[in-house]
Design a protein around this motif. Structure first.
Motif, mmCIF file in Angstrom:
data_model
loop_
_atom_site.group_PDB
_atom_site.id
_atom_site.type_symbol
_atom_site.label_atom_id
_atom_site.label_comp_id
_atom_site.label_asym_id
_atom_site.label_seq_id
_atom_site.Cartn_x
_atom_site.Cartn_y
_atom_site.Cartn_z
ATOM 1 N N LYS A 76 -0.937 -5.016 -7.900
ATOM 2 C CA LYS A 76 -1.036 -3.715 -7.218
ATOM 3 C C LYS A 76 -0.325 -3.758 -5.865
ATOM 4 O O LYS A 76 0.500 -2.911 -5.548
ATOM 5 C CB LYS A 76 -2.511 -3.346 -6.954
ATOM 6 N N SER A 77 -0.682 -4.765 -5.063
ATOM 7 C CA SER A 77 -0.142 -4.814 -3.705
ATOM 8 C C SER A 77 1.347 -5.131 -3.722
ATOM 9 O O SER A 77 2.115 -4.589 -2.923
ATOM 10 C CB SER A 77 -0.890 -5.852 -2.859
ATOM 11 N N ASP B 27 -7.416 -1.974 0.992
ATOM 12 C CA ASP B 27 -8.026 -3.247 0.606
ATOM 13 C C ASP B 27 -8.605 -3.938 1.845
ATOM 14 O O ASP B 27 -7.867 -4.219 2.793
ATOM 15 C CB ASP B 27 -6.966 -4.135 -0.046
ATOM 16 N N ASN C 140 -4.085 -7.303 2.042
ATOM 17 C CA ASN C 140 -2.958 -8.078 1.500
ATOM 18 C C ASN C 140 -1.600 -7.434 1.724
ATOM 19 O O ASN C 140 -0.649 -8.107 2.130
ATOM 20 C CB ASN C 140 -3.135 -8.274 -0.008
ATOM 21 N N ASP D 296 -2.527 1.734 -1.490
ATOM 22 C CA ASP D 296 -2.812 0.507 -2.249
ATOM 23 C C ASP D 296 -4.330 0.382 -2.384
ATOM 24 O O ASP D 296 -5.053 0.268 -1.392
ATOM 25 C CB ASP D 296 -2.237 -0.706 -1.488
#
Ligand SMILES: Nc1ncnc2c1ncn2[C@@H]1O[C@H](COP(=O)(O)OP(=O)(O)O)[C@@H](O)[C@H]1O
Ligand SMILES: [Mg+2]
Length: 241
Positions: free
Chosen positions: A16-17, A40, A44, A115
């Motif tokens: 995802k990141s 998050d 990250n 994100d």
């Protein structure tokens, strides 16, 4: 028109990141201003693009504090992720809070990328509801596939009830390594499970991983990274293509 896209799949470690950062890089390379919102608590993507996880950012924005996104690189700003996203004030927000804050603040980037975190359904919902489109990265792992189905279900349910949120979503088969048989069969399972959903590919590329540890946008780290044609396909779709 601002493009806003949330990137999520309940499971961690599906890319995802990495996809959020790479898409930010793709749009910045096209000369478009990008705001990344890192939901998050581990921050990250904030770290991967050279920001400081835990700096004033997404949590403070959500709490309604005056905050200016941090400019990290040409065309790329961020509302940093950090542990404050787990705070009681953030946990008690209504699902539409982030969406409302974005429109109230008249933040005017050309692209907003959100994100989403792996473990917090609350933060995930705040981020999903705030976006007009969603990308769901999946890998060949049962938890990734069930996580993708949950996100898709949440989006479908909101759309069905005519609540604000993504009007469409696509899957991104992430970290593809065609030498692995698992990846080949993933494509088949996805088209059975999500027959109507557009599916893109985002290959495993060492430049993607290194750009994040070097804390540079992908186009700065490796202007000729092999994933740019794939990012372009996703970019065209996000543009309404
Ligand atoms: N396309 C890719 N090519 C190479 N490495 C990748 C790619 N996508 C993700 N990774 C690496 O895999 C790990 C997990 O990816 P990450 O984006 O952090 O997952 P998530 O955000 O879903 O938890 C990271 O070390 C990241 O650098
Ligand atoms: Mg992540």
């Amino acid at each position: 028109m601002t493009i806003s896209v949330a990137i999520g799949c309940r499971k961690g470690g599906v890319g995802k990141s990495a996809l959020s950062a790479a898409l930010a890089s793709y749009f910045a390379r096209e000369g478009r201003s990008v705001l990344l919102i890192d939901l998050d608590p581990q921050g990250n993507v904030t770290f991967g693009l050279g920001g400081e996880p835990g700096a004033r950012g997404a949590a403070e924005f959500l709490k309604g504090e005056e905050i200016i996104p941090t400019l990290l690189h040409d065309h790329i700003s961020i509302l940093a992720g950090g542990p404050e996203l787990n705070s009681v004030e953030v946990s008690s927000l209504e699902p539409e809070a982030l969406r409302d804050l974005i429109s109230d603040h008249q933040l005017a980037p050309e692209v907003i990328i959100i994100d989403l975190p792996p473990y917090s359904e609350h933060l995930e919902r705040l981020g999903l509801v705030a976006a007009d489109q969603a990308l769901i990265p999946v890998i060949a792992h049962p938890f990734a596939i069930s996580g993708a189905a949950r996100i898709a279900g949440l989006i479908d349910a909101r759309r069905h009830r005519q609540r604000p949120g993504p009007s469409r979503y696509a899957l991104v088969q992430s970290m593809i390594d065609l030498r692995r048989n698992l990846d080949k069969t993933l494509q088949e399972s996805l088209s059975e499970l999500f027959p109507e959903t557009p599916t893109f590919g985002f290959r495993q590329d060492i430049s993607v991983a290194y750009s994040l540890t070097e804390q540079l946008p992908l186009h700065v780290f490796d202007p000729r990274a092999k994933v740019f044609p794939e990012l372009e396909e996703i970019g065209v779709w996000l543009n309404g293509g």
